[in-house]
Write a protein that holds these residues in place. Structure first.
Motif, mmCIF file in Angstrom:
data_model
loop_
_atom_site.group_PDB
_atom_site.id
_atom_site.type_symbol
_atom_site.label_atom_id
_atom_site.label_comp_id
_atom_site.label_asym_id
_atom_site.label_seq_id
_atom_site.Cartn_x
_atom_site.Cartn_y
_atom_site.Cartn_z
ATOM 1 N N LEU A 1 -71.261 26.805 22.280
ATOM 2 C CA LEU A 1 -72.458 26.214 21.680
ATOM 3 C C LEU A 1 -72.212 25.693 20.272
ATOM 4 N N ALA A 2 -71.294 26.331 19.543
ATOM 5 C CA ALA A 2 -71.033 25.889 18.180
ATOM 6 C C ALA A 2 -70.326 24.537 18.184
ATOM 7 N N LEU B 1 -77.575 33.002 25.741
ATOM 8 C CA LEU B 1 -76.313 32.339 25.435
ATOM 9 C C LEU B 1 -76.128 32.241 23.917
ATOM 10 N N MET B 2 -77.183 31.865 23.235
ATOM 11 C CA MET B 2 -77.134 31.741 21.767
ATOM 12 C C MET B 2 -76.827 33.082 21.122
ATOM 13 N N ALA C 1 -75.338 35.587 22.304
ATOM 14 C CA ALA C 1 -74.070 36.211 22.703
ATOM 15 C C ALA C 1 -72.900 35.756 21.852
ATOM 16 N N ILE C 2 -73.069 34.666 21.119
ATOM 17 C CA ILE C 2 -71.944 34.148 20.333
ATOM 18 C C ILE C 2 -71.626 35.111 19.197
ATOM 19 N N PRO C 3 -70.372 35.554 19.119
ATOM 20 C CA PRO C 3 -70.016 36.435 18.011
ATOM 21 C C PRO C 3 -70.107 35.662 16.698
ATOM 22 N N VAL C 4 -70.768 36.252 15.703
ATOM 23 C CA VAL C 4 -70.922 35.572 14.419
ATOM 24 C C VAL C 4 -69.826 36.035 13.477
ATOM 25 N N SER D 1 -75.588 40.347 14.975
ATOM 26 C CA SER D 1 -76.643 39.617 15.672
ATOM 27 C C SER D 1 -77.381 40.527 16.647
ATOM 28 N N ARG E 1 -78.397 41.089 20.024
ATOM 29 C CA ARG E 1 -77.935 40.587 21.302
ATOM 30 C C ARG E 1 -78.995 40.676 22.381
ATOM 31 N N VAL F 1 -69.028 33.766 27.678
ATOM 32 C CA VAL F 1 -69.686 34.276 26.468
ATOM 33 C C VAL F 1 -70.613 35.456 26.746
ATOM 34 N N THR F 2 -71.442 35.320 27.763
ATOM 35 C CA THR F 2 -72.416 36.392 27.987
ATOM 36 C C THR F 2 -71.720 37.659 28.476
ATOM 37 N N ALA G 1 -69.900 39.409 25.571
ATOM 38 C CA ALA G 1 -70.778 40.247 24.762
ATOM 39 C C ALA G 1 -70.938 41.621 25.403
ATOM 40 N N GLY H 1 -64.892 35.898 15.106
ATOM 41 C CA GLY H 1 -66.240 36.384 15.374
ATOM 42 C C GLY H 1 -66.194 37.777 15.971
ATOM 43 N N GLU I 1 -67.485 41.521 14.244
ATOM 44 C CA GLU I 1 -68.475 42.391 14.848
ATOM 45 C C GLU I 1 -67.956 43.770 15.193
ATOM 46 N N PRO J 1 -65.729 26.911 14.461
ATOM 47 C CA PRO J 1 -67.000 26.250 14.760
ATOM 48 C C PRO J 1 -68.083 27.323 14.832
ATOM 49 N N ARG J 2 -69.111 27.174 14.052
ATOM 50 C CA ARG J 2 -70.187 28.153 14.116
ATOM 51 C C ARG J 2 -71.508 27.409 14.144
ATOM 52 N N ILE J 3 -72.520 28.085 14.630
ATOM 53 C CA ILE J 3 -73.823 27.440 14.663
ATOM 54 C C ILE J 3 -74.382 27.398 13.256
#
Lengths: 304, 329, 329
Positions: free
Chosen positions: B215-216, B254-255, B257-260, B267, B269, C193-194, C197, C222, C226, C265-267
């Motif tokens: 997504l990123a 989905l959003m 679940a992305i590791p930040v 985040s 989850r 991704v899901t 997590a 990421g 975490e 790449p990050r949101i």
């Protein structure tokens, strides 16, 4: 067109010398082959035979292979190195001349059956699951299911008097293994993205097969050609022995065939020397072929 | 803005053969009725997890995989109605960039041959002009002329991806499908290639269908974003709206679940239970109901219709019963 | 942090691992030292080819020898030097005291045996158990890692399970003998991704429950942010920075760490025109520069950097360290 951002210039600089050690599978294969002791010995012996065959072909030596010049069954001597045969021909000259015959048969059969196998295999693989594939597989199945010597005999009778009856018979059965291997490889290759890329550009299918797919089966073709070469030489001997083989000239097979009476009478020179020559070439070629196969095996190459 | 590409109810089923006579015993519904529009000079990002059908959709749009049914209207022509010859001619307008830089270049062809091939196939220009064009293309993707006589194995992944991009630009297409173009690359190289793609889109006005599981990455290049699940588009909106306020429960999961990459922002989850169902036997009703935290009894029965939860000018489409009236009652 | 008080569980000193290639020896790991304390999670991060995977494999002596070779250095685990153990002693260590999970669970599981059989084998090899006891324990473990209906699933074969399931099985297997140290090599990279997590969450939870230390080898910062307490950044076989996780992400000292963090790449709140990048590409391990290996790509590099290689100096108070002459403030 736009100019290049500065960060990319740094990237370019590395393109020129970077990654110089990433070589093609051919460079790796040559490197591996050269370190394979047995393989290199095999190659050396094969090349020696090849020089002998070229000499015969150019008429430099063994020109007297057909002359009846000595007494019947002369022993080994300075004049007749390997002795003479039942009608007084020089066995040494005949054994040397037969090298040319062997290469002729081997090369013709290996080249033709590799070409046919590559073409039909590529077609079957590229169109796998369609009627083209079905027909080629059916043809292969039919040819494979007829006993080889029966098939050769049938071809020999059908083409009586044709000096190439034996070659035709061998080519039409030997291509099947090459064809099967190429078909499998092509089925794998046609799902690669570079083939899709070619389709996306609009490259015609025939061009895709010849330009993008077949060149990538070259390692299989090369190994298969050496295997067929050996098989053809061995088959020639047996077929000539059975009277279905070489029609004019002389070959190791013919020498062994004519030696049957001699062996019964207790004279082994003809039989022994023809066998030794045959054994030397087949053995050397097999050693080379094995080494080549190892060197080109993509799994082994990749692990380096 | 005018529409460049319009896809209507596109389906791609792969037959599964089995039994004695190689009969078709089932279908994998890789793409199961997808519709969207792409405007000139814009990028539609397509996001989803592996097996959701996003790559198949990209190839079906180009007819690299023959679609089972549907319409693909590119510049006013329905690609589905074209015969082979006409399709080949149309390939000049549409190209593809592949995921695997190691598999997408012909190993036995030089870089020059690879980049020039599209020009040769479509007989564009004289040989001299083609050579010049190839050099221009190299410049655009940031590679030097010296690479031309080399073979793909001499290059790194990022460099190969640039070569693949140069090839796809050779015919001056106005539409490019980019199928996970950076997911095989290392992080630092990834952003180099993403910047290149973003620049091409800006400077050449090319429309992209950009496919990724990330997504990123999608956010960086896309104007609009579509989210796929089990062969269907479940949410479709402008990137801005979708990232600010995802509506479909799947998109939300989905959003989250992305590791930040920030240890202070742990985040919250939404952990989805279970696995994605098999596309050979998708569940009835909403395809997501087996894992949806907000599933209602109604979701198991009816396939949710597409609902616009945005405005007329800024549509935000969601295929979810949470936003339909009959489910609310 | 526990690091000041207790003795380290694992202590690696000056480790050098070399692979012989036809172009000469390549040092995949070049003189690295680090410690792992009880209950601690240490991330080893870097891009492909940086030596992070080789490091993980070397700890368990799992690199192929030849062509691989431990040139020098020691690996002290619980007081014993692993480099001096015989293959037989090492085998006893693997799976019982130290366990490892890999990126691709499909290739790590044997396809012709049921999951249960493989787990029972491992258990009985290290523990004095009857088949029945081992089976019960295996079922328990499967339950612990969150596999639904473990009594039924234990008799399934790897191909009957999804990727996420298989990775859970691998984790169950790795933990079944109660190891003190778990080495996880990209445990979630092959997963969606899901699912990623789900699995990561599980690993972190189990690590707590089992009081193990963990080394997490990954390219994904990421994931490190975490789940790790501390991270080691590797580049071209060297450790270039090691720091507590908050410090690493908020005050990275090495320009490479900085660049890596920036280019993920990050949101974002807003779409940016250009993603930050690290220019250039990773140097070839066969042609490494004399000085700092990052110098050619580094915005802060000076002549000093190109002449002598900087070494990591660990601050005795914070435990952080960086190999750089011009660290970021």
């Amino acid at each position: 067109m736009s100019s290049v951002a500065p960060e990319q210039v740094a990237d370019q600089a590395v393109v020129d010398d970077g990654a110089a050690h990433r070589e093609s599978i051919w460079a790796k294969a040559v490197y591996k082959l050269r370190r394979d002791r047995l393989g290199m010995i095999g190659l050396g012996v094969v090349l020696l035979y090849f020089v002998v065959a070229i000499g015969v072909w150019l008429g430099i030596w063994a020109t007297e292979w057909g002359d009846v010049e000595g007494p019947k069954w002369a022993p080994m001597s300075a004049e007749y190195w390997f002795g003479t045969n039942i009608i007084g021909q020089d066995i040494f000259a005949r054994a040397i001349y037969s090298t040319k015959t062997a290469f002729e048969v081997g090369l013709v059969v290996a080249v033709l059956s590799t070409i046919i196998g590559a073409l039909l295999g590529a077609l079957a693989g590229f169109f796998s699951g369609t009627w083209i594939d079905e027909i080629i597989l059916w043809l292969k199945g039919v040819l494979d299911s007829i006993p080889f010597y029966l098939f050769v005999a049938a071809v020999a009778f059908a083409l009586t008097g044709n000096p190439y009856a034996m070659h035709i018979a061998m080519v039409s059965t030997f291509w099947t293994t090459t064809g099967r291997l190429v078909r499998g490889e092509v089925i794998k290759l046609k799902n690669f993205e570079f083939v899709e890329a070619a389709r996306a550009i609009g490259v015609p299918q025939v061009v895709i097969i010849f330009r993008h797919i077949l060149p990538n089966t070259f390692h299989i073709l090369l190994v298969q050609a050496t295997i067929v070469f050996v098989a053809a030489i061995k088959s020639e001997v047996i077929l000539s022995f059975l009277g279905l083989g070489v029609q004019d000239g002389v070959s190791w097979g013919l020498m062994i065939a004519e030696s049957t009476q001699e062996v019964l009478a207790g004279f082994f020179n003809n039989f022994v020397w023809a066998s030794v020559f045959l054994f030397g070439l087949v053995m050397a070629f097999n050693m080379f072929s094995d080494a080549l196969q190892d060197a080109l095996d993509p799994r082994k190459v990749a692990s380096e | 803005m005018s529409t460049l590409l319009k896809v209507v109810d596109l389906k791609k089923y792969f037959p599964v053969r089995g039994g004695m006579f190689h009969r078709v015993v089932a279908h994998v519904k890789a793409v199961d009725g997808v519709s969207f529009e792409l405007e000139k000079g814009r990028t539609l990002g397509l996001v989803g997890e592996s097996g959701c059908g996003k790559s198949t959709l990209g190839r079906a749009v180009l007819r690299l995989h023959e679609p089972t049914s549907g319409q693909i209207i590119l510049n006013g022509d329905d690609l589905m109605k074209l015969d082979r010859e006409a399709l080949t001619a149309h390939r000049r307008q549409m190209q593809i960039i592949f995921q695997d830089p190691y598999a997408s270049l012909s190993p036995r062809r030089t870089i020059a041959q690879t980049i020039q091939e599209p020009l040769d196939v479509h007989k564009i220009g004289t040989p001299r002009e083609r050579e010049k064009k190839v050099e221009e293309l190299l410049d655009v993707v940031g590679l030097r002329k010296q690479v031309l006589s080399r073979y793909p194995h001499e290059f790194s992944g990022g460099q190969r991806q640039r070569i693949g991009i140069a090839r796809s630009l050779a015919l001056n297409p106005n539409f490019i499908v980019a199928d996970e173009p950076v997911s095989a690359l290392d992080v630092s190289v990834q952003s180099q290639v993403l910047n290149l793609i973003a620049r091409l889109q800006r400077e050449h006005g090319i429309s992209f269908l950009f496919i990724s599981h990330d997504l990123a990455v999608i956010q960086h290049v896309s104007d609009d974003v579509g989210v796929m699940y089990l062969g269907r588009l479940v949410e479709l909106a402008s990137a801005e709206d979708l990232y600010r306020e995802p509506r479909h429960p799947y998109t939300k999961a989905l959003m989250s679940a992305i590791p930040v990459p920030d240890p202070k922002k742990k985040s919250k989850r939404i952990i989805l239970g279970g696995d994605v169902p098999s596309p050979m036997d998708p569940p009835p009703g909403c395809p997501f109901h087996t894992r949806c935290p907000d599933a209602m009894p109604h979701c198991k029965k009816a396939v949710p219709p597409r609902v616009n939860v945005g405005t007329e000018d800024r549509p935000h489409f969601v295929d979810c019963h949470l936003f339909t009236e009959e489910a609310a009652t | 942090m526990s690091s000041e008080h207790t003795a380290p569980l694992l202590s690696v000193r000056n480790l050098v691992v070399e692979f012989s290639t036809r172009y000469g020896p390549v040092r995949a790991v070049d003189d690295i030292s680090f410690d792992v304390y009880p209950n601690e999670t240490v991330g080893i991060v870097g891009e492909s080819g940086c030596g992070k995977t080789v490091t993980g494999l070397t700890l368990l002596q799992l690199i192929p020898m030849p062509p691989g070779r431990i040139v020098q250095g020691s690996i002290k685990f619980d007081g014993r030097d692993l480099t001096k153990l015989s293959e037989k002693e090492m085998q006893e260590m693997r799976g019982s005291d130290i366990s490892m999970i890999f990126q691709e669970p499909m290739t790590a599981l044997n396809p012709v045996f049921s999951v249960g059989n493989q787990m029972i084998d491992v258990l009985r090899r290290h523990k004095n158990l009857t088949r029945r006891q081992a089976r019960e324990l295996a079922i328990n473990m499967l339950d612990t890692v969150g596999i639904p209906a473990p009594r039924k699933r234990i008799d399934e074969y790897p191909h009957q399970m999804s990727g996420g399931m298989r990775q859970r099985v691998m984790i169950a297997m790795a933990l079944s003998c109660g190891p003190k140290l778990l080495i996880a090599d990209e445990p979630t990279t092959a997963l969606d991704v899901t699912t990623q997590a789900q699995v990561m969450e599980q690993i972190v939870k189990l690590q707590d429950e089992f009081h193990m230390s963990m080394i997490l080898v990954t390219h994904d910062l990421g994931v490190v942010a975490e789940s790790c307490d501390r991270a080691i950044v590797m580049y071209c076989g060297n450790i270039i920075e090691t720091a507590a996780i908050d410090d690493l992400f908020h005050k990275p000292q090495h320009p490479y760490t900085r660049g890596l963090l920036d280019s993920i790449p990050r949101i974002r709140e807003e779409r940016v025109a250009e993603l930050p990048i690290i220019r250039g590409i990773v140097p070839d391990l066969l042609h490494l520069p004399d000085g700092c290996r990052f110098a050619d790509r580094c915005p802060r590099a000076t002549d000093e950097c190109r002449k002598d290689k900087p070494v990591v100096n660990i601050d005795p108070v914070t435990g952080n360290g960086v190999a750089c002459y011009h660290p970021m403030g």
